[in-house]
Design a protein around this motif. Structure first.
Motif, mmCIF file in Angstrom:
data_model
loop_
_atom_site.group_PDB
_atom_site.id
_atom_site.type_symbol
_atom_site.label_atom_id
_atom_site.label_comp_id
_atom_site.label_asym_id
_atom_site.label_seq_id
_atom_site.Cartn_x
_atom_site.Cartn_y
_atom_site.Cartn_z
ATOM 1 N N ARG A 16 0.869 -1.363 0.125
ATOM 2 C CA ARG A 16 0.045 0.043 -0.092
ATOM 3 C C ARG A 16 0.975 1.236 0.102
ATOM 4 O O ARG A 16 0.510 2.188 -0.678
ATOM 5 C CB ARG A 16 -0.863 0.004 1.275
ATOM 6 C CG ARG A 16 -1.805 -1.117 1.328
ATOM 7 C CD ARG A 16 -3.360 -0.680 0.401
ATOM 8 N NE ARG A 16 -4.049 0.238 1.032
ATOM 9 C CZ ARG A 16 -4.992 0.570 0.662
ATOM 10 N NH1 ARG A 16 -5.441 0.092 -0.721
ATOM 11 N NH2 ARG A 16 -5.905 1.359 0.874
ATOM 12 N N GLN A 17 2.028 1.362 0.887
ATOM 13 C CA GLN A 17 2.828 2.409 1.015
ATOM 14 C C GLN A 17 3.301 2.616 -0.610
ATOM 15 O O GLN A 17 3.437 3.613 -0.838
ATOM 16 C CB GLN A 17 4.127 2.112 2.022
ATOM 17 C CG GLN A 17 3.599 2.352 3.197
ATOM 18 C CD GLN A 17 4.694 2.136 4.270
ATOM 19 O OE1 GLN A 17 5.788 1.738 3.702
ATOM 20 N NE2 GLN A 17 4.488 2.183 5.509
ATOM 21 N N GLN A 18 4.012 1.297 -0.942
ATOM 22 C CA GLN A 18 4.733 1.538 -2.523
ATOM 23 C C GLN A 18 3.668 2.096 -3.450
ATOM 24 O O GLN A 18 3.952 2.921 -4.374
ATOM 25 C CB GLN A 18 5.161 0.296 -2.850
ATOM 26 C CG GLN A 18 6.191 -0.337 -2.043
ATOM 27 C CD GLN A 18 7.552 0.416 -2.394
ATOM 28 O OE1 GLN A 18 7.954 0.169 -3.598
ATOM 29 N NE2 GLN A 18 8.226 0.612 -1.429
ATOM 30 N N MET A 19 2.317 1.611 -3.466
ATOM 31 C CA MET A 19 1.566 2.162 -4.521
ATOM 32 C C MET A 19 0.767 3.339 -4.254
ATOM 33 O O MET A 19 0.286 3.975 -5.105
ATOM 34 C CB MET A 19 0.441 1.105 -4.544
ATOM 35 C CG MET A 19 1.080 -0.445 -5.218
ATOM 36 S SD MET A 19 -0.167 -1.524 -5.081
ATOM 37 C CE MET A 19 -0.572 -1.469 -6.887
ATOM 38 N N LEU A 20 0.959 3.827 -3.092
ATOM 39 C CA LEU A 20 0.285 5.096 -2.811
ATOM 40 C C LEU A 20 0.693 6.502 -3.760
ATOM 41 O O LEU A 20 2.009 6.663 -3.616
ATOM 42 C CB LEU A 20 0.596 5.519 -1.407
ATOM 43 C CG LEU A 20 -0.131 7.099 -0.897
ATOM 44 C CD1 LEU A 20 -1.566 7.169 -1.157
ATOM 45 C CD2 LEU A 20 0.530 7.345 0.329
ATOM 46 N N LEU A 21 0.124 6.840 -4.805
ATOM 47 C CA LEU A 21 0.441 7.569 -5.601
ATOM 48 C C LEU A 21 1.986 7.618 -6.259
ATOM 49 O O LEU A 21 2.802 8.329 -6.045
ATOM 50 C CB LEU A 21 0.424 9.082 -5.040
ATOM 51 C CG LEU A 21 -0.847 9.701 -4.757
ATOM 52 C CD1 LEU A 21 -0.906 11.223 -4.204
ATOM 53 C CD2 LEU A 21 -1.522 9.787 -6.305
ATOM 54 N N SER A 22 1.946 6.236 -6.879
ATOM 55 C CA SER A 22 3.509 5.978 -7.309
ATOM 56 C C SER A 22 3.674 6.602 -8.428
ATOM 57 O O SER A 22 5.192 6.962 -8.767
ATOM 58 C CB SER A 22 3.297 4.432 -7.646
ATOM 59 O OG SER A 22 2.390 4.336 -8.569
ATOM 60 N N ASP A 23 2.872 7.351 -9.026
ATOM 61 C CA ASP A 23 3.040 8.184 -10.243
ATOM 62 C C ASP A 23 3.796 9.736 -9.767
ATOM 63 O O ASP A 23 4.255 10.465 -10.491
ATOM 64 C CB ASP A 23 2.045 8.605 -10.968
ATOM 65 C CG ASP A 23 0.852 9.342 -10.277
ATOM 66 O OD1 ASP A 23 0.815 9.360 -8.969
ATOM 67 O OD2 ASP A 23 -0.123 10.165 -10.814
#
Lengths: 400, 466
Positions: B32-39
């Protein structure tokens, strides 16, 4: 025994786990249903707004024309996000006047109000969303700048990075530089983030070209900026062929003492001098070719080759008896690929040493250290033969 | 005495599943941390600079005539600015090398390289001027590790990426993985999530639709892979203690591999062995290093669907684990090796290696109790099934749901329902049989068996739409 408190505790734990599972199961299917609903909504939304936006781009004459499109938004949060997503897609393919018209939409007061609230909220997610919007819109005022400067020191790397990106839109070069400086000092900043910020810092170079030149030098001279960050600045200068840094980089290399911890910085500097074709750095680079580290010697070979000239090529040929296979291989590749005198230098080298070898073989059994030398020569001649043959057959892969 | 044994069994299963649960939860938080606004951190500038590294893809091939051309063609389509493909034909007895030579119009040549690691003799090296980044090495048979070592010698780039010839990679896999090397300084190895390809719809070696496999064993393995990659990789990576990078797909710093002498040719678990050796070497020499895992699905592999192949594969995996732990036993409980020696390796020894023995002995104990009148304790049986089977089910289910929450890989709800059902079924019979195969693996290891065992594969053509 099993009816004891421990037994009951274990059962309670299992109940708790099962409840967690049921909750997750419901949550999973709820999110799946929600996702499906929003994907359908997105399709409808796009079908409605895409033609409207394209029509607006064709017909709009002034900034207030954007209001007509914006009025059609229901102003739900999701609509705003979806609308900006469409604009983001179109931005990639538009330029000139069309792009200007699109910017009227992107910078509309509705979005500004929406994201300004997020920027001042305490939620990391909201702050990130606001930063993403403002780095795209390029809008920045004094009050926001203060807020963004405070966010650079956020414990969350992404927030700090996102706000540093927005601040690179500032027209004040000192804000841009100080943002870079403070971000460069963060131990959690990755090379990728730094590379991107450097890129943003140096963009629109025609406006702040003179200034940014001085500022990049300041970054390199600053003592409290880690070496790996300085290395990235040097790589950036070389990659973008910023020739005006040539002599500065040469002088900079002179000030860096050879120590193991400086190795990567030296490698970057030598590579940059080679790529920028700083002929005045030839002597300095040659002095580094005797250093024990093979990586440095390899980059010396490459840099001297890039500087060109018969002196440098002859010098490289003289390094052919290097102890390291990788250095010898790179020299052979360099000379074989050289369109002018490379093959002549190799031929001369081979003739000189092969005569010597045949003398040794015919006289008596060579001593052990001589055998090592002869084996090295054999490896070199094999390398020349194979590399030349591959060149003739166009088998050589592109080198980095 | 009996009470002590029973408490021992209960405590063991409770600890095992609790550790798994903790790892699943931590991996979910991490993802979840990694994917949180990965852009926010887009790698747009990465390829506008020299920050990226060049990559050699090593493809060991043994009797892969059926798949090899499609495999190389798909690798040639990968999105990355500078990479080379080195196919190593490991003395195949089929037409692997002939097909490669004919299809790519290869010419025999020589390459100037240093044989830093020993391997079986090379019969020939082939290249073509049309595809300068393709090299084919034809060598005597020496096994997967030996083939990889030959590839490492010939490779000339910064990183080497080992993949199985029968795996499919996402097209942007290298771009994704290189970020791991750029984000974490001193990264020497990185891996990504491997998923089961059986059941997926493939067109021109590209996955068009993701589905669960049709067969019973395939579905069980899908659940297994989800669970294993969540806590076995992502969870351990969260704790910066990764011990396995799958042999099907892994990327390594070439210099680091050369420093430790390449792959071990006499190990059947060459992937785990190499990682443990890298940890050992870098921890002993006190050098900064990172071995990381990218929590994104990037590689798709075919799993065995018949009982015998699956049995052989799991037997070999367990032999590999036993062999690797045995070779590096000096690291166990040794403070020199930090958390790897004090936490991760003991965990792998006690729960992963010896675990199956304890599981089987527990069932045996239960069976014996059943036949001794007066000794059967209903409370123990209930508690045993609660902490072993039900707790195991909960962990599997949470893994499936965690995957769904994080990635939503499977597009249809039916697939998720199937996986949910199989996470129940998996714990009732399959895991027990699996433990039996693993125990056989330990016995084979003690006997010194180093064979790979036969594996039947259907190939991608079975799933291909065209």
């Amino acid at each position: 025994m099993y009816l004891s408190l421990t037994y009951q505790t274990v059962l309670l734990l299992l109940m708790l786990l099962l409840t967690t599972f049921l909750y997750l199961l419901v949550y999973t299917f709820w999110t799946r249903a929600k996702k499906k609903y929003w994907s359908r909504y997105k399709v409808k939304f796009r079908a409605m707004f895409m033609p409207l936006i394209l029509d607006y781009i064709e017909t709009a004459n002034r900034q207030s024309d954007a209001d007509d499109v914006i009025k059609k938004l229901t102003r739900r949060n999701e609509d705003i996000v979806l609308f900006l997503e469409i604009l983001d897609e179109i931005t990639e393919i538009l330029n000139g006047d069309d792009r200007k018209k699109l910017n009227w939409l992107i910078k509309h007061a509705l979005f500004d109000r929406f994201y300004r609230k997020k920027l001042y909220s305490n939620s990391v997610n909201a702050q990130l969303l606001a930063c993403v919007y403002y780095s795209k819109s390029g809008y920045l005022n004094r009050k926001m700048t203060v807020r963004l400067i405070s966010l650079i020191s956020s414990r969350n790397t992404k927030v700090a990075y996102a706000s540093a990106k927005v601040l690179q839109n500032s027209t004040n070069e000192y804000i841009r530089l100080n943002t870079l400086k403070s971000f460069f000092k963060r131990p959690d900043a990755s090379s990728m983030m730094i590379g991107e910020l450097l890129h943003l810092f140096h963009q629109n170079a025609d406006k702040i070209y003179q200034m940014s030149g001085i500022l990049l030098k300041q970054l390199l001279l600053q003592k409290d900026i880690p070496k790996d960050r300085k290395q990235l600045v040097i790589d950036y200068i070389a990659y973008h062929n910023l020739y005006e840094y040539s002599l500065f980089l040469r002088n900079y290399l002179q000030t860096v003492l050879y120590r193991f911890e400086n190795k990567s910085l030296i490698v970057s500097l030598i590579n940059a001098l080679g790529e920028l074709r700083v002929k005045e750095a030839g002597t300095l680079i040659r002095s580094y070719s005797t250093i024990q580290n093979a990586e440095i010697r390899i980059c010396c070979v490459e840099a001297l080759n890039q500087l060109g000239g018969s002196d440098n090529l002859s010098f490289i040929t003289g390094m052919l008896l290097d102890i390291e296979f990788d250095v010898r291989k790179r020299i052979i590749q360099t000379l074989v690929q050289d369109p002018d005198n490379g093959h002549l230098l190799l031929e001369k080298f081979m003739l000189t040493y092969l005569k010597f070898v045949s003398k040794v073989w015919t006289s008596e059994l060579p001593p052990n250290d001589m055998l090592v030398f002869i084996n090295k020569l054999r490896s070199i001649t094999t390398g020349i033969r194979i590399t030349s043959a591959n060149k003739a057959l166009h088998f050589n892969p592109v080198q980095k | 005495m009996i009470q002590a044994i029973e408490w021992g069994i209960i405590t063991y299963f409770l600890s095992l599943n609790s550790v798994y649960l903790l790892l699943v939860i931590s991996s979910l938080i991490y993802i979840r941390q990694q994917m949180l606004l990965s852009d926010v951190v887009k790698p747009s500038s990465l390829f506008k600079s020299k920050v990226y590294k060049t990559i050699s893809i090593l493809v060991p091939a043994y009797n892969e005539a059926g798949n090899i051309i499609e495999s190389v063609e798909s690798l040639l389509r990968l999105e990355y600015p500078e990479y080379e493909i080195i196919v190593i034909n490991d003395g195949s007895s089929d037409e692997t090398i002939e097909r490669l030579k004919d299809h790519f119009k290869l010419t025999k040549t020589e390459l100037f390289y240093k044989q830093s690691i020993d391997h079986q003799p090379v019969r020939g090296i082939y290249k073509t001027a049309e595809i300068p980044n393709l090299t084919v090495i034809d060598k005597e048979n020496g096994g997967k590790s030996d083939a990889l070592n030959a590839g490492i010698n010939v490779s000339d780039y910064d990183l080497v990426c080992s993949i199985d010839a029968d795996s499919i990679l996402e097209q942007d896999v290298l771009k994704k993985l290189i970020q791991t090397f750029v984000r974490h300084k001193d990264t020497i190895a990185a891996g990504g999530i491997v998923r089961v390809i059986n059941g997926c719809k493939i067109v021109n070696r590209e996955i068009k639709e993701i589905h669960v496999p049709d067969g019973f064993l395939g579905r069980l393995q899908s659940v297994e892979y989800l669970r294993a990659f969540l806590f076995g990789r992502v969870g351990w990576d969260y704790l910066k203690s990764l011990l396995i990078i799958s042999g099907a797909f892994g990327i390594f710093d070439r210099k680091a591999i050369l420093e430790v002498g390449g792959y071990s040719v006499d190990s059947v678990g060459e992937d785990i062995e190499l990682i443990i050796r890298l940890h050992s070497h870098f921890l002993r020499s006190k050098k900064e290093y990172n071995i990381r895992f990218l929590p994104e699905p990037i590689c798709w592999t075919e799993v065995p669907v018949d009982y015998k192949s699956l049995k052989n594969q799991r037997n070999r995996w367990h032999r590999g684990l036993a062999d690797s732990l045995w070779r590096h036993k000096y690291m166990l409980f040794n403070p020199t090796y930090g958390r790897i020696g004090l936490l991760v390796m003991p965990f792998f020894l006690i729960f992963e290696l010896i675990g199956p023995i304890i599981i089987l002995l527990s069932y045996l104990y239960l069976g014996v109790l059943f036949f001794i009148p007066g000794y059967t304790s209903i409370s123990f049986i209930v508690l045993f099934f609660a902490v072993s089977v039900i707790y195991g089910m909960v962990v599997s289910l949470i893994s499936v749901l965690a995957e769904e929450i994080a990635y939503k890989t499977y597009s249809s709800t039916k697939d998720i329902l199937i996986l949910t059902a199989y996470s129940f079924i998996e714990n009732m019979g399959y895991r027990q049989i699996h433990s039996y195969w693993q125990v056989l693996g330990i016995i084979d290891f003690i006997k010194g068996n180093k064979s790979w065992g036969k594996m039947e594969r259907k190939g991608f053509k079975a799933n291909s739409a065209s």
